[in-house]
Design an enzyme around this catalytic site. Structure first.
Site, PDB file in Angstrom:
ATOM      1  CG  HIS A  67     -26.142  35.158  14.030  1.00 53.00           C
ATOM      2  ND1 HIS A  67     -26.850  36.234  14.579  1.00 53.00           N
ATOM      3  CD2 HIS A  67     -27.360  34.743  13.134  1.00 53.00           C
ATOM      4  CE1 HIS A  67     -28.068  36.323  14.345  1.00 53.00           C
ATOM      5  NE2 HIS A  67     -28.429  35.406  13.549  1.00 53.00           N
TER       6      HIS A  67
ATOM      7  CB  CYS B  60      -8.813  32.264  -4.337  1.00 56.59           C
ATOM      8  SG  CYS B  60     -10.028  30.930  -4.006  1.00 56.59           S
TER       9      CYS B  60
HETATM   10  P1  OAD Z   1     -28.979  43.001  20.750  1.00 58.47           P
HETATM   11  O1  OAD Z   1     -28.142  44.035  20.866  1.00 58.47           O
HETATM   12  O2  OAD Z   1     -30.023  43.336  19.909  1.00 58.47           O
HETATM   13  O3  OAD Z   1     -29.819  42.536  22.283  1.00 58.47           O
HETATM   14  C1  OAD Z   1     -29.365  42.324  23.423  1.00 58.47           C
HETATM   15  C2  OAD Z   1     -30.398  42.454  24.453  1.00 58.47           C
HETATM   16  O4  OAD Z   1     -29.582  41.895  25.721  1.00 58.47           O
HETATM   17  C3  OAD Z   1     -31.046  43.644  24.915  1.00 58.47           C
HETATM   18  O5  OAD Z   1     -32.546  43.617  24.622  1.00 58.47           O
HETATM   19  C4  OAD Z   1     -30.624  43.864  26.151  1.00 58.47           C
HETATM   20  O6  OAD Z   1     -31.714  44.335  26.893  1.00 58.47           O
HETATM   21  C5  OAD Z   1     -30.175  42.682  26.768  1.00 58.47           C
HETATM   22  N1  OAD Z   1     -29.297  42.543  27.851  1.00 58.47           N
HETATM   23  C6  OAD Z   1     -28.057  43.178  28.141  1.00 58.47           C
HETATM   24  N2  OAD Z   1     -27.625  43.155  29.440  1.00 58.47           N
HETATM   25  C7  OAD Z   1     -28.228  42.067  29.633  1.00 58.47           C
HETATM   26  C8  OAD Z   1     -27.829  41.130  30.894  1.00 58.47           C
HETATM   27  N3  OAD Z   1     -26.850  41.486  31.788  1.00 58.47           N
HETATM   28  N4  OAD Z   1     -28.736  40.169  31.150  1.00 58.47           N
HETATM   29  C9  OAD Z   1     -29.876  40.078  30.289  1.00 58.47           C
HETATM   30  N5  OAD Z   1     -30.011  40.688  29.238  1.00 58.47           N
HETATM   31  C10 OAD Z   1     -29.505  41.678  28.913  1.00 58.47           C
HETATM   32  O7  OAD Z   1     -28.266  41.676  20.605  1.00 58.47           O
HETATM   33  P2  OAD Z   1     -28.923  40.377  19.992  1.00 58.47           P
HETATM   34  O8  OAD Z   1     -30.207  40.187  20.019  1.00 58.47           O
HETATM   35  O9  OAD Z   1     -27.997  39.266  20.405  1.00 58.47           O
HETATM   36  O10 OAD Z   1     -26.007  39.080  14.195  1.00 58.47           O
HETATM   37  O11 OAD Z   1     -28.821  40.618  18.333  1.00 58.47           O
HETATM   38  C11 OAD Z   1     -29.095  39.706  17.394  1.00 58.47           C
HETATM   39  C12 OAD Z   1     -27.963  39.679  16.199  1.00 58.47           C
HETATM   40  O12 OAD Z   1     -28.088  41.179  15.545  1.00 58.47           O
HETATM   41  C13 OAD Z   1     -26.590  39.508  16.211  1.00 58.47           C
HETATM   42  O13 OAD Z   1     -26.206  38.247  16.531  1.00 58.47           O
HETATM   43  C14 OAD Z   1     -25.874  40.318  15.321  1.00 58.47           C
HETATM   44  C15 OAD Z   1     -26.762  41.339  15.294  1.00 58.47           C
HETATM   45  O14 OAD Z   1     -26.642  42.096  14.090  1.00 58.47           O
HETATM   46  C16 OAD Z   1     -24.771  39.309  13.528  1.00 58.47           C
HETATM   47  O15 OAD Z   1     -23.824  39.901  13.627  1.00 58.47           O
HETATM   48  C17 OAD Z   1     -24.887  38.285  12.331  1.00 58.47           C
HETATM   49 ZN    ZN Z   2     -10.262  31.015  -1.619  1.00 57.97          ZN
END
Ligand code: OAD
Ligand code: ZN
Length: 267
Positions: A132, A167
């Site tokens: 990402h 740009c």
């Molecule tokens: P989420 O916020 O969707 O999910 C985070 C997960 O981490 C949750 O399911 C929690 O239960 C878990 N969690 C929290 N603390 C934890 C811990 N100490 N140990 C283990 N698990 C834990 O985040 P992502 O799945 O990373 O994209 O989200 C995916 C993408 O959505 C991100 O990269 C971002 C977002 O939109 C962009 O910004 C491009």
């Molecule tokens: Zn530029």
């Protein structure tokens, strides 16, 4: 590993005390997918759920090209704050466990992260794909600009919003933006294929696919588990609660990444 079978679906739900170290003897391969949950214990916010970055905030405002075109100053304030938080955070025991297992496995290891905070690299991970993008790079907001992404550790807040060196002199709205994949934007195909090729390479060698701290809400990373399963992989999720794609995993371990990973990886 002993398993307590889950009442619904075919995943086995494991408790912390049920965890035994994975067998990762050669030629087995390990492909790891991380999400914001792995950095939660470093003090960084996750995206979804109460107090998550998207809680009470319109994603369209800060994580789309349209939102940036409307309010570049507001978007930079958001990402400057994230840069400041990530700069102040330290890698935790879960990041370090991945470094230790990579040192043992070498090229039999690949880490694909959805995180943009750079904590894996700061911990010492080498084989990392940032699918990402990165908080620590910026690029021109004009898709036709020939200036590529560049390292950037600044914290632009308020006017003037930084302009592209290339740009900006003839286009007063050619702003610099974070080099992060926003909603509606394509992911780098080569990054996706690097991840898939690592899984294909494990087909005959006993692949293990491990997803850590990700809710499984975002495509296409939430389909990696099924791709891995198609290669005969052992598929394991480590998360504080069951991810949305839990049913695709053979094992779901509910727990904190810093506690589970050292035990699971034997580091
Ligand atoms: P989420 O916020 O969707 O999910 C985070 C997960 O981490 C949750 O399911 C929690 O239960 C878990 N969690 C929290 N603390 C934890 C811990 N100490 N140990 C283990 N698990 C834990 O985040 P992502 O799945 O990373 O994209 O989200 C995916 C993408 O959505 C991100 O990269 C971002 C977002 O939109 C962009 O910004 C491009
Ligand atoms: Zn530029």
């Amino acid at each position: 590993m002993t398993a307590r079978p889950c009442a619904s679906g075919s995943s086995a739900y494991l408790r912390r005390m049920d965890i035994a170290a994975l067998d990762l003897a050669a030629p087995r391969r390990l492909v790891v997918l991380t999400g914001s949950g792995i950095s939660a214990e470093s003090g960084l916010p996750t995206f979804r759920g109460g107090n998550g970055l998207w809680d009470g905030r319109k994603v369209d405002d800060v994580a789309t090209a349209d939102g940036f075109a409307i309010d570049p100053k507001g978007v930079w304030a958001f990402y400057s704050d994230l840069r400041a938080k990530a700069a102040a955070a330290e890698p935790n025991a879960a990041h370090r466990a991945l470094v230790a297992i990579e040192e043992r496995l070498g090229d039999r290891f690949l880490l694909v992260t959805q995180n943009v905070d750079g904590l894996h690299q700061r911990a010492g991970s080498q084989r990392v794909i940032e699918i990402h993008g990165s908080l620590w790079r910026s690029r021109c907001s004009r898709s036709w600009c020939r200036r590529g992404p560049f390292a950037d550790r600044t914290f632009p807040i308020g006017p003037p919003v930084p302009l592209c060196e290339r740009c900006g002199s003839h286009d007063p709205t050619a702003y610099v933006r974070p080099d992060i994949v926003w909603f509606g934007e394509p992911l780098d195909e080569s990054a996706i294929w690097q991840a898939r090729l690592a899984m294909l390479a494990g087909k005959d060698d006993g692949l293990v696919f491990l997803a850590i701290g990700t809710s499984g809400a975002v495509w296409p990373t939430n389909t990696f588990v099924r791709f891995a399963a198609d290669q005969g992989a052992d598929t394991i999720s480590v998360n504080l609660d069951a991810p949305e794609n839990a049913r695709s995993f053979k094992s779901v371990i509910i727990g904190r990444a810093t506690e589970v990973l050292p035990a699971l990886l034997g580091t």
